[in-house]
Each structure stands twice: as C-alpha cells, then as structure tokens.
Design a protein around this motif. Structure first.
Motif, PDB file in Angstrom:
ATOM      1  N   GLY A 105       0.815  -1.203   0.000  1.00  0.00           N
ATOM      2  CA  GLY A 105       0.000   0.000   0.000  1.00  0.00           C
ATOM      3  C   GLY A 105       0.853   1.259   0.000  1.00  0.00           C
ATOM      4  O   GLY A 105       2.085   1.205  -0.037  1.00  0.00           O
ATOM      5  N   LEU A 106       0.196   2.416   0.063  1.00  0.00           N
ATOM      6  CA  LEU A 106       0.873   3.702  -0.072  1.00  0.00           C
ATOM      7  C   LEU A 106       2.045   3.859   0.887  1.00  0.00           C
ATOM      8  O   LEU A 106       3.155   4.209   0.477  1.00  0.00           O
ATOM      9  N   ASN A 107       1.844   3.607   2.167  1.00  0.00           N
ATOM     10  CA  ASN A 107       2.887   3.902   3.152  1.00  0.00           C
ATOM     11  C   ASN A 107       3.992   2.850   3.168  1.00  0.00           C
ATOM     12  O   ASN A 107       5.128   3.159   3.509  1.00  0.00           O
ATOM     13  N   GLN A 108       3.669   1.627   2.790  1.00  0.00           N
ATOM     14  CA  GLN A 108       4.720   0.622   2.623  1.00  0.00           C
ATOM     15  C   GLN A 108       5.611   1.023   1.453  1.00  0.00           C
ATOM     16  O   GLN A 108       6.837   0.923   1.530  1.00  0.00           O
ATOM     17  N   MET A 109       4.996   1.505   0.363  1.00  0.00           N
ATOM     18  CA  MET A 109       5.775   1.942  -0.794  1.00  0.00           C
ATOM     19  C   MET A 109       6.569   3.196  -0.462  1.00  0.00           C
ATOM     20  O   MET A 109       7.700   3.368  -0.924  1.00  0.00           O
ATOM     21  N   ARG A 110       5.980   4.076   0.331  1.00  0.00           N
ATOM     22  CA  ARG A 110       6.655   5.322   0.689  1.00  0.00           C
ATOM     23  C   ARG A 110       7.974   5.050   1.417  1.00  0.00           C
ATOM     24  O   ARG A 110       9.021   5.599   1.056  1.00  0.00           O
ATOM     25  N   SER A 111       7.918   4.212   2.443  1.00  0.00           N
ATOM     26  CA  SER A 111       9.147   3.910   3.181  1.00  0.00           C
ATOM     27  C   SER A 111      10.139   3.148   2.310  1.00  0.00           C
ATOM     28  O   SER A 111      11.359   3.333   2.431  1.00  0.00           O
ATOM     29  N   ALA A 112       9.632   2.304   1.407  1.00  0.00           N
ATOM     30  CA  ALA A 112      10.520   1.571   0.501  1.00  0.00           C
ATOM     31  C   ALA A 112      11.257   2.518  -0.441  1.00  0.00           C
ATOM     32  O   ALA A 112      12.446   2.322  -0.728  1.00  0.00           O
TER      33      ALA A 112
END
Length: 499
Positions: free
Chosen positions: A100-107
């Motif tokens: 999701g958005l925040n998993q991708m953001r930190s990645a």
C-alpha cells in the motif's frame, strides 16, 4: 568591436544603399541596438549556465536551507542537505514497489539511500498495481515527481526512465532480483554492488523492508528522513484537497484522527474475526484462500487476538476512548477505507461519540471523483489529515500507523497513542465478564498508556529480530536531535490525554 563590424556590414548592405541618408542612419542605430541586446542576453545566459554548473543552487536557492520550528503546526522542519556529489554512476537501479501507499513510501526512502550508498542512478520507482487494492496510480499521480528529482539532485541522480540502449527493444535484459530483507550496508556493498560490473541495470522487484532499521550510518539515516519528510511531496491536486479537508475539520474545533484498520482486506489477511457473524467469518476465510501470496491460511482468531495481533474492533475502540476520558463531544475523524460491516459496526462508536466525520461526508462528491478507485490517492488524504490532527490513534500498527507516527514525532512529538493491544484485550475481556468494574477498567487503561503517547524515546532494538523491533520510520531518532541520543528532548503537549 562587434558593434563596429555590425555597423559596417549594415552600411554596405544593398537594402541600406537604396535609402536616404537620414533614414539609413535611423535604421542603422535601430539595427545595432537590437543586435547588441541579443549579444548581451546571450552572454548573460551563458554566465547563468556556468554558474549553475559551478553551484546549482546559486540562483534558485536551497529548498533545504530554511530550518522551521519542530513544533510548528502544518509544516515540516527541514534536514540539511548532504554535500553535493560529483561521481561516476556505477549503473542503473530500477525498483518496483509492493504494498500500500505507506509501505511503498518507506521503501522509496530505502531505495534512494541504497542508490546513494552504491553510486547508482535511480529510475523513478514503479508503484504496485497488482496488490489487493489494484490501484492503477503511477508515481507521478501521487507524488510531485519534479520536486522529488530536484530536491535530491545533490545527493542521488534520478531519471524518469532508462536510456533507450537499455530497453527491451534493443534486446537488453536487466537482472531482476529481490534483495534480502532487513539488510545492512555491508550486504549491499559486498553482495549487490559487484553485480553491476556485469549487469549495468538491476531491477529490485520487491522493496518492502529491504534496509535494516539499525546499524546504518548516520549519513544514510538522515537521507532516509530527508526523502520521507521533504522529497516525497504529494501532487498539487492531493495537497490542495488534503489541506481543504483539514481546514474544514479544524473549523469545527480540535479533532482526534482514528485510524480504524477494520477493513475487509485487513481482517481477511490477519484472520481476525472477533465480533463478526459466522457468515462474515466464512467470507473472510474464502478471501484469504483466494490470494495465494497470503501464506497463512488456517488461523485461530481468538488466539491471535489474545496475543495482541488483531486490529481493535469499532466496539472495543468506543470503550477504550471512553476509558481514556475522551468526552462525548470529541470530534473524531475516521481515517480508513470502507469499514467491514459498514454502519452496523460503527453504531456503538457513533453512539458514544456522535461527532464522527469522514472525508466522504465532509467533501463534495465532485471533489473526490478524481480519486475514486485510486486507493493510494485516497490514503494520501487520510495521511494528511492524520498528520495534522491534535491526537492520532491507530487501532493496528501497520505501515500507515507507523509512518504517520514518525511524521508526528518529527513535527514536535505530537500526541500519538501506541495502543498496547495485548493488554487492552485482556482488560476488555475482564470488564465484559464483570471481573473489572468500569472505574477499575478505565484506570487500568490509562495507566497502561501513560508512557505510550509518542513521547521522545530511543528506538527499541531487538538483536536478530528486525520484524519485532521498533520500525525506523515510526521513530527516526537520528533525525530528531543532533546527538545520538534523544533523551534530553522534552515532549510537546503530551502531559494529558485531552484534545
């Protein structure tokens, strides 16, 4: 000399020879002025270009040069930029983010740090379109891609696409690989960097949690923060609507953002069915089996709940908020997708706290039309409202909860409850079977969270158990103080539980 040559060439031109002397003189003066202006502007443009090469931010200014107050509402303090770099790229790094958005953001933050560490050129990341949410959004649909590239240009070289010579059309096949999870700098230097000698392009097809929380150099940790807090800026459309939504809520007074992670995908994935009907539990089980990459299939819901591994239900949250002494007129923003069971499951929470608001009610349907069927863009709106809230309470410590918590710490340790679900489930059950009176239950809930409201603290490290230790993006301590310890930082407004 240039002007003299121009004057002579003008005098000798056939067109000038046929004109009266007075008119020739005026035209000569006009022509010389025009040509001189062109020459001056050409020289000025060349000087600017040379100046940009010598110091790119000489004229445009450094976006990271202004230091804001850490507790200034609605703004993020800036991280000082790392030293400008002049290096020869070792190759190109392509990444396909998952989740999701925040998993991708930190990645994305991790991938920028890895690209810098290995002297790689990073291709703008590809976002997940195959997950449960099936969001077709590209990077530039959610984040301001030009700002992302320009704000990091002194640290990492970022391009929008690979050069044509590395395209499939020319028969080039990059090496596709998923790095080992929770890896440190030595892994990337010793195992990944040598691969670029043979393969000029590497494609990381999974990016979640590929860089360790701890044991990373201070320089790279601060870079992760700079990407997260400054470079990853939402598009103007998302920023505008998000700010409008925050303004509408704030006009009604202070508010609590409740990240109620009680959506169908969460319950199916976790196997948590407490409070669901038998038909709903069966539906969630079928859904879990329908996704082969959700590895855990046979789950005992009550066992997971007793270990604090389930999101709290809307009914449970109604009791917990009351136990924490939130008044009936507290304004609560529900930050989530569609709640499983819809209004039936929200009834108890709404009865206890009538001032519940959601973006779908506060905004005109036309405002949200452009974001429909784009779950990551809708999540970006919830993210903005949650970061700006007076108090943030997540019912599950997923990626959004942790990344929002980190942002709120960075903004001056804004109050964020870290619910002890294992202890709360125990207390809830004791209260339901009448072992604990309401006063005892309420006192125990408050006691359990006196030190769990986002106060300054050192990140918890658990050797050899990176999944269980505190997440870097929830508590990026290296970016919250100048020293290696944050023990001397004082909390801002965390003394009480009220709004």
């Amino acid at each position: 000399m240039e002007a003299a040559r121009l004057e002579k060439s003008v005098e000798k031109s056939p067109a000038m020879q046929g004109l009266p002397a007075m008119q020739r003189t005026r035209l000569q003066v006009w022509f010389i002025r025009v040509c001189s202006s062109i020459l001056i502007w050409t020289c000025l443009v060349q000087l600017v270009a040379v100046g940009e090469l010598w110091h790119p931010r000489l004229l445009t200014g450094n976006p990271g040069s202004v230091k804001m107050s850490a507790n200034q509402e609605g703004s993020l303090p800036t991280q000082p930029p790392l030293a400008a770099r002049n290096y020869t790229s070792n190759g190109f790094l392509k990444v396909s983010c998952n989740g999701g958005l925040n998993q991708m953001r930190s990645a994305i933050c991790d991938m920028v740090a890895i690209a810098r560490l290995l002297n790689l050129t990073l291709v703008v990341p590809k976002l997940d379109k195959t997950s449960f949410w099936a969001d077709p959004s590209n990077f530039e649909d959610i984040f301001d891609v030009e700002h992302f590239i320009n704000s990091l240009r002194d640290e990492v070289r970022i391009v929008k696409r690979l050069p044509k010579r590395f395209g499939r059309r020319y028969g080039y096949q990059p090496l596709v690989k998923a790095p080992v999870s929770w890896s440190n700098e030595q892994y990337y230097l010793q195992q990944i960097l040598p691969l670029f000698a043979k393969h000029k392009v590497l494609h990381f097809n999974r990016t979640d949690s590929r860089l360790a929380n701890n044991g990373i150099s201070l320089e790279l940790q601060k870079l992760r923060c700079r990407v997260n807090f400054q470079a990853l800026k939402f598009t103007p459309q998302i920023e505008s609507l998000g700010n409008k939504l925050v303004s509408i809520i704030q006009q009604k007074g202070p508010y609590l953002a409740l990240h109620l992670r009680y959506e169908m995908d969460m319950l199916a994935f976790s196997g948590c069915t407490h409070g669901c009907t038998e038909e709903e539990a069966e539906e969630l089980k079928r859904m879990r089996y329908a996704f082969p990459w959700w590895r855990e299939k046979e789950i005992v819901s009550e066992d997971k709940r007793s270990r604090g591994l389930c999101p709290l239900t809307p009914e449970e949250m109604a009791l917990i908020l009351q136990a924490l002494d939130f008044s009936r007129d507290t304004q609560i923003y529900i930050a989530s997708g569609e709640i499983y069971g819809s209004e039936r499951r929200l009834a108890a929470l709404r009865d206890a706290f009538p001032r519940i608001v959601k973006k779908e009610v506060l905004l005109d349907p036309e405002d949200l039309r452009q974001f429909q069927n784009h779950s990551s863009q809708m999540a970006a709106l919830d993210f903005m409202v949650s970061v700006a809230s007076n108090i943030f309470i997540p019912t599950y410590d997923g990626n959004m909860a942790r990344v929002v918590e980190g942002h709120r710490r960075y903004l001056g340790f804004k109050k964020t409850f870290q619910l002890d679900r294992r202890r709360l489930v125990e207390l809830l059950d004791l209260h339901h079977n009448r072992t604990l009176s309401w006063d005892e239950f309420s006192a125990a809930v408050r006691l359990a969270h006196e030190t769990k409201m986002g106060q300054p603290s050192l990140r918890r490290v658990i050797a050899d158990k990176p999944k269980e230790e505190e997440y870097f993006y929830a508590n990026p301590q290296e970016c919250l103080c100048e020293a290696t310890s944050c023990a001397n930082l004082s909390p801002v407004g965390n003394a009480t539980m009220s709004l």
